[in-house]
Design a protein around this motif. Structure first.
Motif, mmCIF file in Angstrom:
data_model
loop_
_atom_site.group_PDB
_atom_site.id
_atom_site.type_symbol
_atom_site.label_atom_id
_atom_site.label_comp_id
_atom_site.label_asym_id
_atom_site.label_seq_id
_atom_site.Cartn_x
_atom_site.Cartn_y
_atom_site.Cartn_z
ATOM 1 N N HIS A 183 0.342 -32.791 97.018
ATOM 2 C CA HIS A 183 -0.384 -33.648 97.662
ATOM 3 C C HIS A 183 -2.000 -34.165 97.080
ATOM 4 N N PHE A 184 -2.879 -34.896 97.721
ATOM 5 C CA PHE A 184 -3.959 -35.734 97.046
ATOM 6 C C PHE A 184 -5.502 -35.140 97.056
ATOM 7 N N HIS A 207 6.791 -33.234 102.107
ATOM 8 C CA HIS A 207 5.611 -33.423 101.415
ATOM 9 C C HIS A 207 5.300 -35.184 101.140
ATOM 10 N N THR A 208 6.458 -35.817 101.738
ATOM 11 C CA THR A 208 5.993 -36.975 101.653
ATOM 12 C C THR A 208 5.285 -37.853 102.714
ATOM 13 N N HIS A 263 1.577 -48.557 92.096
ATOM 14 C CA HIS A 263 1.088 -47.418 92.795
ATOM 15 C C HIS A 263 -0.271 -48.054 92.630
ATOM 16 N N LYS A 281 1.639 -36.534 103.416
ATOM 17 C CA LYS A 281 0.897 -37.319 102.448
ATOM 18 C C LYS A 281 0.071 -38.289 103.663
ATOM 19 N N MET A 282 1.780 -39.522 103.408
ATOM 20 C CA MET A 282 1.589 -40.910 104.253
ATOM 21 C C MET A 282 0.434 -40.493 105.436
ATOM 22 N N ILE A 326 -0.930 -39.021 94.747
ATOM 23 C CA ILE A 326 0.132 -39.726 94.989
ATOM 24 C C ILE A 326 0.601 -40.978 94.810
#
Length: 316
Positions: free
Chosen positions: A176-177, A268-269, A24, A272-273, A17
């Motif tokens: 994803h992370f 996806h965003t 970042h 992830k959040m 991410i």
């Protein structure tokens, strides 16, 4: 797109991410700070409850299990994410991906049932105080905690076995992370509709059933608290229950958002959040919520601190 089940010989790429932009880098540093607070807070909670005899009750035993689960959950995702970001290597082996899936699914499922057990504990304590020692004996409390771990592990075993049995396309980049099952399914070359239905059914069992127990318990608790004659008793009961309800609301809301939507509706965003919230933020907030709103935990912490200072003075 050509499809081969070559993941057994290679692995996946975690896109993560964070980039190398200043914003970042700051956010990555913030996540490491949150991880440090969460790790320290949950370790302290487990140690306090273990070391302080006055906290050797059913409620605090269940709380120690929650802290242990949160500690394991945050250690399942953040260290690998940090290593990949700092090293520039984004790969994760098939075995590593399977371990991540098993651990976080198992821990999420275990927390679902544990939070329901904690709600039942509050119901018994407030509605049946004279029978509390019988209805929430050490044996029953241990069975509740043990069942939470076992049921969560069963869910993790099923999901990792099925998810890694699919064939995946050549583009094995997971958006994803960490190895999240919904993100992994978007890479599959095979039809995953049946597995998605199975996940939905598991979510109904793992999420909605405990939620029903929690709602039923707190309806009875609220009715009992309203009829209490003592203002101090009402205040203490609401303070204890509100801490648990805050945790339940954060945890179940995020989990339902992630796992009870079809793949076609996913972003996806967004995923992830929300995943950052329940895998990183929630493990940090849980010990803070329970410690800041709990005088007994604060007392135990001050007692341990005084012992630590006394020990240092003696050694000098």
């Amino acid at each position: 797109m050509a499809c081969e089940n070559q993941t057994f010989n290679s692995g996946f790429i975690l896109l993560g991410i964070f980039s190398n932009s200043p914003t970042h880098i700051f956010l990555f540093s913030l996540v490491l700070g949150i991880f440090t607070v969460a790790f320290t807070g949950n370790v302290v909670m487990v140690l306090l409850i273990y070391l302080d005899n006055q906290l050797h009750t059913s409620m605090y035993f269940l709380l120690s299990q929650l802290s242990l689960m949160d500690l394991m959950l945050i250690c399942t995702t953040v260290p690998k994410m940090a290593f990949n970001y700092l090293s520039g290597k984004k790969s994760i082996s098939l075995a590593g991906c399977g371990v991540q899936i098993f651990l976080y699914v198992s821990l999420l499922g275990a927390e679902c049932f544990l939070l329901a057990a904690m709600a039942y504990d509050r119901y018994v304590a407030i509605c049946h105080p004279l029978r509390y020692s019988v209805l929430m004996s050490q044996k029953i409390c241990g069975l509740m905690a043990g069942s939470s771990w076992i049921l969560g592990s069963l869910d993790g075993t099923v999901e990792v076995a099925v998810a890694l049995s699919f064939s995946y396309c050549r583009a094995w980049d997971i958006p994803h992370f960490f190895c999240d099952v919904p993100a992994l399914l978007t890479l599959s070359c095979t039809n995953t509709l049946l597995f998605e239905k199975m996940i939905f059914i598991c979510c109904v069992i793992m999420l909605l059933f405990p939620v029903a127990v929690i709602i039923a318990s707190y309806v009875r608790v609220i009715v009992a608290v309203i009829h209490m004659a003592s203002e101090e008793g009402r205040r203490k009961a609401f303070a204890t229950c509100s801490s648990h309800l805050i945790v339940v609301g954060m945890y179940y809301g995020a989990a339902m958002f992630i796992y009870m939507r079809p793949t076609s509706d996913r972003s996806h965003t967004q995923d992830k959040m929300v995943s950052v919230f329940y895998t990183i933020l929630t493990p940090m907030l849980n010990p803070l919520i329970y410690s800041l709103r709990n005088k007994e935990v604060a007392r135990a912490f001050m007692k341990l601190s005084r012992k630590g200072k006394s020990g240092k003075q003696i050694t000098r």
